[in-house]
Motif scaffolding. Structure first.
Motif, PDB file in Angstrom:
ATOM      1  N   LYS A 145       1.017  -1.143  -0.263  1.00 30.59           N
ATOM      2  CA  LYS A 145      -0.348   0.270  -0.189  1.00 30.59           C
ATOM      3  C   LYS A 145       0.887   1.537   0.486  1.00 30.59           C
ATOM      4  CE  LYS A 145      -3.511  -2.325   2.500  1.00 30.59           C
ATOM      5  NZ  LYS A 145      -4.832  -1.815   3.723  1.00 30.59           N
ATOM      6  N   SER A 175       0.720   0.848  -6.263  1.00 31.41           N
ATOM      7  CA  SER A 175      -0.486  -0.595  -5.798  1.00 31.41           C
ATOM      8  C   SER A 175      -1.721  -0.780  -6.670  1.00 31.41           C
ATOM      9  CB  SER A 175       0.330  -0.884  -4.586  1.00 31.41           C
ATOM     10  OG  SER A 175      -0.414  -0.020  -3.536  1.00 31.41           O
ATOM     11  N   GLU A 176      -2.437   0.159  -6.313  1.00 33.16           N
ATOM     12  CA  GLU A 176      -4.113  -0.143  -6.601  1.00 33.16           C
ATOM     13  C   GLU A 176      -3.505   0.188  -8.394  1.00 33.16           C
ATOM     14  OE1 GLU A 176      -5.706   3.623  -6.802  1.00 33.16           O
ATOM     15  OE2 GLU A 176      -3.939   4.687  -5.722  1.00 33.16           O
ATOM     16  N   TYR A 177      -3.469   0.310  -8.559  1.00 37.20           N
ATOM     17  CA  TYR A 177      -3.234   0.230 -10.731  1.00 37.20           C
ATOM     18  C   TYR A 177      -3.296  -1.591 -10.876  1.00 37.20           C
ATOM     19  CZ  TYR A 177      -3.542   5.222  -9.859  1.00 37.20           C
ATOM     20  OH  TYR A 177      -3.291   6.177  -9.382  1.00 37.20           O
ATOM     21  N   LEU A 209      -3.052  -3.879  -9.008  1.00 42.79           N
ATOM     22  CA  LEU A 209      -3.794  -5.101  -8.402  1.00 42.79           C
ATOM     23  C   LEU A 209      -5.047  -5.225  -9.586  1.00 42.79           C
ATOM     24  CD1 LEU A 209      -3.809  -4.240  -4.709  1.00 42.79           C
ATOM     25  CD2 LEU A 209      -2.724  -6.417  -5.713  1.00 42.79           C
ATOM     26  N   SER A 210      -5.669  -4.144 -10.272  1.00 39.97           N
ATOM     27  CA  SER A 210      -6.823  -3.720 -11.016  1.00 39.97           C
ATOM     28  C   SER A 210      -6.352  -4.912 -12.149  1.00 39.97           C
ATOM     29  CB  SER A 210      -6.774  -2.668 -11.346  1.00 39.97           C
ATOM     30  OG  SER A 210      -5.721  -2.268 -12.459  1.00 39.97           O
ATOM     31  N   LYS A 228      -0.568   5.716 -14.331  1.00 35.97           N
ATOM     32  CA  LYS A 228      -0.831   5.940 -12.977  1.00 35.97           C
ATOM     33  C   LYS A 228      -2.754   5.290 -13.182  1.00 35.97           C
ATOM     34  CE  LYS A 228       1.588   8.502  -9.832  1.00 35.97           C
ATOM     35  NZ  LYS A 228       3.081   7.794 -10.986  1.00 35.97           N
ATOM     36  N   TYR A 262      -5.692   2.488 -14.369  1.00 36.72           N
ATOM     37  CA  TYR A 262      -6.387   0.996 -14.297  1.00 36.72           C
ATOM     38  C   TYR A 262      -5.874   0.527 -15.210  1.00 36.72           C
ATOM     39  CZ  TYR A 262      -7.453   3.210  -9.356  1.00 36.72           C
ATOM     40  OH  TYR A 262      -7.630   4.394  -8.530  1.00 36.72           O
TER      41      TYR A 262
END
Length: 261
Positions: free
Chosen positions: A116, A121-123, A125-126, A241, A243
């Motif tokens: 995190k 990471s959020e991108y 993990l998509s 950055k 998704y």
């Protein structure tokens, strides 16, 4: 788990006919600690087994399972000597299994928290099929994706750059150099297997590479291509950055190849 199963196969092979997944349920795990062998099940009887199940499971269930277990114990083909030693061994192995499980859960939680802290990471993990542990392990070997200028640098770091495959006067084509991080290639291989199974776009590419009319690839060769594609996705999504979007995974040329196939 394999060692515990080996002991059960010797003393009470029918246990897994009553509990299909004995290492996942609270009731079955508790019974493995208390009465994993017919001798101790028959001593408890149906009511005793039910009482033990209720210690592990709060809701009112278990009478049917208790009855099935007692019946299985009566007709068991397991050996009938050394029961106390076998139960003690199973108890010790279960304690070890719980310790390892707790350590793994703690490690995975730490990996998730560390992941995190990255900016990407959020991108990443998509990506359909990408998991926290796989991504954390990959970035642990790869480092910050933002430090690379292009995806080819990532591929070279993993040893995926192509070199001439020759010996003396014989030249048989090209192969990957493997002059890179072995552990990175290993985790990318595991990620590729998972994505081929769970990601529609990469599965389509994998199947195309193996069955195309010109120069079809073998399984391992196709997985190398998928691994390089994973690196491209990591680089692109990190830099932009953005998704994961299935319709943007392939360019127009690759799309035409897949559609023609």
């Amino acid at each position: 788990i394999n060692t515990i199963t080996a002991v059960l196969d010797e003393y009470f092979p029918e246990f897994e006919t009553v509990f299909k997944q004995p290492f996942k349920g609270k009731a079955s795990m508790h019974l493995l600690k208390v009465c994993p062998i017919p001798k101790f099940i028959l001593e408890l009887g149906e009511d005793g087994v039910l009482d033990e199940i209720k210690k592990a499971v709060k809701k009112t269930v278990g009478r049917k399972k208790a009855a099935q277990l007692v019946e299985a114990a009566k007709d068991s083909i397991g050996v009938d000597y050394g029961e106390y030693a076998a139960r003690f061994k199973i108890q010790q192995l279960l304690e070890e299994l719980e310790l390892i499980t707790n350590q793994l859960e703690a490690l995975e939680a730490e990996m998730a928290e560390t992941l995190k802290k990255t900016e990407v990471s959020e991108y990443l993990l998509s990506i359909t099929g990408m998991g926290v542990v796989s991504l954390a392990t990959c970035l642990g070997e790869l480092g910050d994706p933002l430090r690379f200028e292009n995806a080819r640098q990532m591929s070279r770091m993993a040893g995926y750059n192509l070199i001439e495959d020759s010996s003396g006067k014989n030249k048989s084509g090209t192969c990957i150099s493997k002059r890179g991080r072995k552990n990175l290639r290993s985790v990318l291989y595991q990620i590729s297997l998972t994505l081929v199974a769970n990601n529609k776009e990469l599965r389509q590419l994998y199947n195309y590479l193996k069955t195309r009319e010109n120069n079809p690839l073998k399984k391992m060769q196709a997985l190398v291509v998928i691994s390089k594609k994973v690196l491209t996705l990591i680089f692109t999504l990190s830099k932009k950055k953005a998704y994961y979007e299935p319709e943007l995974v392939f360019g127009s040329y690759r799309k035409s190849q897949l559609q023609a196939a």
